[in-house]
Design a protein around this motif. Sequence first.
Motif, PDB file in Angstrom:
ATOM      1  N   SER A   1     -18.566 -51.678 -33.222  1.00  0.00           N
ATOM      2  CA  SER A   1     -19.063 -50.475 -32.554  1.00  0.00           C
ATOM      3  C   SER A   1     -18.374 -49.224 -33.102  1.00  0.00           C
ATOM      4  O   SER A   1     -19.013 -48.194 -33.338  1.00  0.00           O
ATOM      5  CB  SER A   1     -18.838 -50.570 -31.038  1.00  0.00           C
ATOM      6  OG  SER A   1     -19.594 -51.627 -30.493  1.00  0.00           O
ATOM      7  N   VAL A   2     -17.062 -49.316 -33.313  1.00  0.00           N
ATOM      8  CA  VAL A   2     -16.318 -48.177 -33.842  1.00  0.00           C
ATOM      9  C   VAL A   2     -16.811 -47.840 -35.250  1.00  0.00           C
ATOM     10  O   VAL A   2     -17.027 -46.662 -35.589  1.00  0.00           O
ATOM     11  CB  VAL A   2     -14.802 -48.463 -33.840  1.00  0.00           C
ATOM     12  CG1 VAL A   2     -14.038 -47.361 -34.591  1.00  0.00           C
ATOM     13  CG2 VAL A   2     -14.288 -48.584 -32.411  1.00  0.00           C
ATOM     14  N   ARG A   3     -17.003 -48.871 -36.078  1.00  0.00           N
ATOM     15  CA  ARG A   3     -17.486 -48.637 -37.449  1.00  0.00           C
ATOM     16  C   ARG A   3     -18.820 -47.899 -37.434  1.00  0.00           C
ATOM     17  O   ARG A   3     -19.028 -46.937 -38.179  1.00  0.00           O
ATOM     18  CB  ARG A   3     -17.635 -49.969 -38.196  1.00  0.00           C
ATOM     19  CG  ARG A   3     -16.348 -50.549 -38.706  1.00  0.00           C
ATOM     20  CD  ARG A   3     -16.605 -51.599 -39.767  1.00  0.00           C
ATOM     21  NE  ARG A   3     -17.405 -52.700 -39.244  1.00  0.00           N
ATOM     22  CZ  ARG A   3     -16.921 -53.808 -38.711  1.00  0.00           C
ATOM     23  NH1 ARG A   3     -15.598 -53.954 -38.611  1.00  0.00           N
ATOM     24  NH2 ARG A   3     -17.707 -54.761 -38.270  1.00  0.00           N
ATOM     25  N   TYR A   4     -19.738 -48.357 -36.583  1.00  0.00           N
ATOM     26  CA  TYR A   4     -21.061 -47.748 -36.533  1.00  0.00           C
ATOM     27  C   TYR A   4     -21.007 -46.334 -35.951  1.00  0.00           C
ATOM     28  O   TYR A   4     -21.620 -45.397 -36.491  1.00  0.00           O
ATOM     29  CB  TYR A   4     -21.999 -48.616 -35.691  1.00  0.00           C
ATOM     30  CG  TYR A   4     -23.361 -47.994 -35.497  1.00  0.00           C
ATOM     31  CD1 TYR A   4     -24.342 -48.088 -36.477  1.00  0.00           C
ATOM     32  CD2 TYR A   4     -23.649 -47.277 -34.336  1.00  0.00           C
ATOM     33  CE1 TYR A   4     -25.581 -47.498 -36.316  1.00  0.00           C
ATOM     34  CE2 TYR A   4     -24.893 -46.677 -34.158  1.00  0.00           C
ATOM     35  CZ  TYR A   4     -25.845 -46.793 -35.148  1.00  0.00           C
ATOM     36  OH  TYR A   4     -27.064 -46.194 -34.979  1.00  0.00           O
ATOM     37  N   LEU A   5     -20.279 -46.157 -34.867  1.00  0.00           N
ATOM     38  CA  LEU A   5     -20.318 -44.893 -34.138  1.00  0.00           C
ATOM     39  C   LEU A   5     -19.595 -43.752 -34.854  1.00  0.00           C
ATOM     40  O   LEU A   5     -19.918 -42.578 -34.648  1.00  0.00           O
ATOM     41  CB  LEU A   5     -19.731 -45.084 -32.738  1.00  0.00           C
ATOM     42  CG  LEU A   5     -20.615 -45.891 -31.773  1.00  0.00           C
ATOM     43  CD1 LEU A   5     -19.887 -46.178 -30.465  1.00  0.00           C
ATOM     44  CD2 LEU A   5     -21.920 -45.152 -31.489  1.00  0.00           C
ATOM     45  N   LYS A   6     -18.635 -44.066 -35.698  1.00  0.00           N
ATOM     46  CA  LYS A   6     -17.958 -43.000 -36.435  1.00  0.00           C
ATOM     47  C   LYS A   6     -18.955 -42.208 -37.270  1.00  0.00           C
ATOM     48  O   LYS A   6     -18.926 -40.973 -37.304  1.00  0.00           O
ATOM     49  CB  LYS A   6     -16.836 -43.580 -37.320  1.00  0.00           C
ATOM     50  CG  LYS A   6     -15.574 -43.901 -36.537  1.00  0.00           C
ATOM     51  CD  LYS A   6     -14.370 -44.127 -37.437  1.00  0.00           C
ATOM     52  CE  LYS A   6     -14.485 -45.380 -38.262  1.00  0.00           C
ATOM     53  NZ  LYS A   6     -13.221 -45.669 -38.996  1.00  0.00           N
ATOM     54  N   ASN A   7     -19.857 -42.905 -37.935  1.00  0.00           N
ATOM     55  CA  ASN A   7     -20.882 -42.219 -38.734  1.00  0.00           C
ATOM     56  C   ASN A   7     -21.958 -41.620 -37.840  1.00  0.00           C
ATOM     57  O   ASN A   7     -22.456 -40.517 -38.100  1.00  0.00           O
ATOM     58  CB  ASN A   7     -21.515 -43.200 -39.727  1.00  0.00           C
ATOM     59  CG  ASN A   7     -20.551 -43.604 -40.820  1.00  0.00           C
ATOM     60  OD1 ASN A   7     -19.727 -42.790 -41.250  1.00  0.00           O
ATOM     61  ND2 ASN A   7     -20.624 -44.841 -41.257  1.00  0.00           N
ATOM     62  N   PHE A   8     -22.329 -42.341 -36.787  1.00  0.00           N
ATOM     63  CA  PHE A   8     -23.394 -41.868 -35.907  1.00  0.00           C
ATOM     64  C   PHE A   8     -23.018 -40.545 -35.239  1.00  0.00           C
ATOM     65  O   PHE A   8     -23.840 -39.617 -35.177  1.00  0.00           O
ATOM     66  CB  PHE A   8     -23.685 -42.929 -34.835  1.00  0.00           C
ATOM     67  CG  PHE A   8     -24.724 -42.510 -33.830  1.00  0.00           C
ATOM     68  CD1 PHE A   8     -26.074 -42.594 -34.132  1.00  0.00           C
ATOM     69  CD2 PHE A   8     -24.352 -42.019 -32.582  1.00  0.00           C
ATOM     70  CE1 PHE A   8     -27.042 -42.201 -33.210  1.00  0.00           C
ATOM     71  CE2 PHE A   8     -25.302 -41.616 -31.654  1.00  0.00           C
ATOM     72  CZ  PHE A   8     -26.653 -41.706 -31.980  1.00  0.00           C
ATOM     73  N   LEU A   9     -21.810 -40.434 -34.762  1.00  0.00           N
ATOM     74  CA  LEU A   9     -21.381 -39.213 -34.084  1.00  0.00           C
ATOM     75  C   LEU A   9     -21.389 -38.014 -35.028  1.00  0.00           C
ATOM     76  O   LEU A   9     -21.765 -36.897 -34.645  1.00  0.00           O
ATOM     77  CB  LEU A   9     -19.990 -39.407 -33.482  1.00  0.00           C
ATOM     78  CG  LEU A   9     -19.904 -40.357 -32.282  1.00  0.00           C
ATOM     79  CD1 LEU A   9     -18.447 -40.665 -31.944  1.00  0.00           C
ATOM     80  CD2 LEU A   9     -20.605 -39.781 -31.074  1.00  0.00           C
ATOM     81  N   LYS A  10     -20.980 -38.241 -36.279  1.00  0.00           N
ATOM     82  CA  LYS A  10     -21.002 -37.160 -37.263  1.00  0.00           C
ATOM     83  C   LYS A  10     -22.434 -36.736 -37.567  1.00  0.00           C
ATOM     84  O   LYS A  10     -22.756 -35.544 -37.603  1.00  0.00           O
ATOM     85  CB  LYS A  10     -20.305 -37.615 -38.545  1.00  0.00           C
ATOM     86  CG  LYS A  10     -18.806 -37.827 -38.405  1.00  0.00           C
ATOM     87  CD  LYS A  10     -18.236 -38.352 -39.723  1.00  0.00           C
ATOM     88  CE  LYS A  10     -16.741 -38.646 -39.602  1.00  0.00           C
ATOM     89  NZ  LYS A  10     -16.190 -39.221 -40.862  1.00  0.00           N
ATOM     90  N   THR A  11     -23.297 -37.714 -37.782  1.00  0.00           N
ATOM     91  CA  THR A  11     -24.691 -37.432 -38.139  1.00  0.00           C
ATOM     92  C   THR A  11     -25.411 -36.690 -37.022  1.00  0.00           C
ATOM     93  O   THR A  11     -26.179 -35.758 -37.260  1.00  0.00           O
ATOM     94  CB  THR A  11     -25.437 -38.744 -38.450  1.00  0.00           C
ATOM     95  OG1 THR A  11     -24.767 -39.423 -39.513  1.00  0.00           O
ATOM     96  CG2 THR A  11     -26.882 -38.468 -38.855  1.00  0.00           C
TER      97      THR A  11
END
Length: 426
Positions: free
Chosen positions: A124-134
Amino acid sequence: MKKVLIITYYWPPAGGPGVQRWLKFVKYLREFEIEPVLFIPKNPTYPITDKNLKREVPENLQIIKRKIFEPYSLAGLFSKKETETISSGIIAEEQNQGLLQSLMLYIRGNFFIPDARKFWIKPSVRYLKNFLKTEDIDTVVTTGPPHSLHLIGLNLKKALPIQWIADFRDPWTQIGYHSKLKLSKNAQNKHELFERKVLNTADKIIVTSHTTKAEFESKTKKPVFLITNGYDEVNFSETIVLDEKFSFSHIGSLLSGRNPKFLWESFRELIAEDAEFKKYFQLRLVGKVSPEVLRSIKENKLEEYLELIPYVSHREALKLQRKSQVLLLLEMNSIETRGIIPGKIFEYLNAKRPILAIGPEKWDVQKILEETGAGECFEYSEKEAVKVQLKKLFSDFKNGKLNSEPQNIAQYSRQMLTGKLVNLLR
């Protein structure tokens, strides 16, 4: 609108109290110019489901679903019943635990820290780090239990310049069942370490009771805010008629520790003492009930007065509240449960039926009942006082005067509570 990411495990079709809090917040956030974005598991293991709750999910809501590995799915291969029981929080007293339940509790407590959803943290952390930026989202809310979700927030906070709010629907190391997990000293230390890290890293902490607020404030200097659970207005097309019987209803799970034996004894004694009480008395339990509670009821020869109803939809539960003569609110008799305010109390208030509450000394529920005048709260040592109250309630019932008009309950409406939440999100 300002976007806010909400990380939650429980979401429709999940049933039970765990889903209600954030489902209702999400329902009203747009009225306050906040656009919620949900992050939930794609393949969760819910102990109970309520498909009707899907109707309350706002239209065009962005929901991100990611796969989760759940040990409960493997444990179910050995005993589906024991797995569902433990995941529901219904843990038998130690002397009544079988070998399999004892083993499962030990494994759950010592190998899955903080809980069985720990394997969702890293992906979840791996995915959300990029998602939050995008998505340009700078505010994240995690809600637990399961408290693994707070560790997702912890790692995101370390990696990104975000505002992180940790919402605790229940305490962590002070929750009632924590001591039943057969924790080793090392496991207990890990729980306490994770709890400290979350409390000292989150920008803001939200709790649901005064006692939990005081407990957390003793552990961190970060701001702790109280936002209780609440009720939502519901309109029924049909007229709901009160029970003709003198019915006492408990809506929701009855864990092993929520077993006021003196209450069942009092019912038995009043049945023996008063022919009219015997004629009209009815006990209704709705939801999962532990074997220990059922055993106590049987020992007091109350089976013929018992209506046992399995889990029902939330809407049906609200109807049952409104047709009952008296609503029961029961909690474990322990220091750890003083800060547990069952979410159902707020729906009880809105049902406008008298409430009979039994719980620990200095229970936060007592403050709510006193300020609203919605019922009476008793400790486990007050059997005689409870019997007096039962007689009074029955007298009012016979005279057609068994009513409740609680005061000042608007503060607990979901819409009002969402307004308080929004002040923290901005």
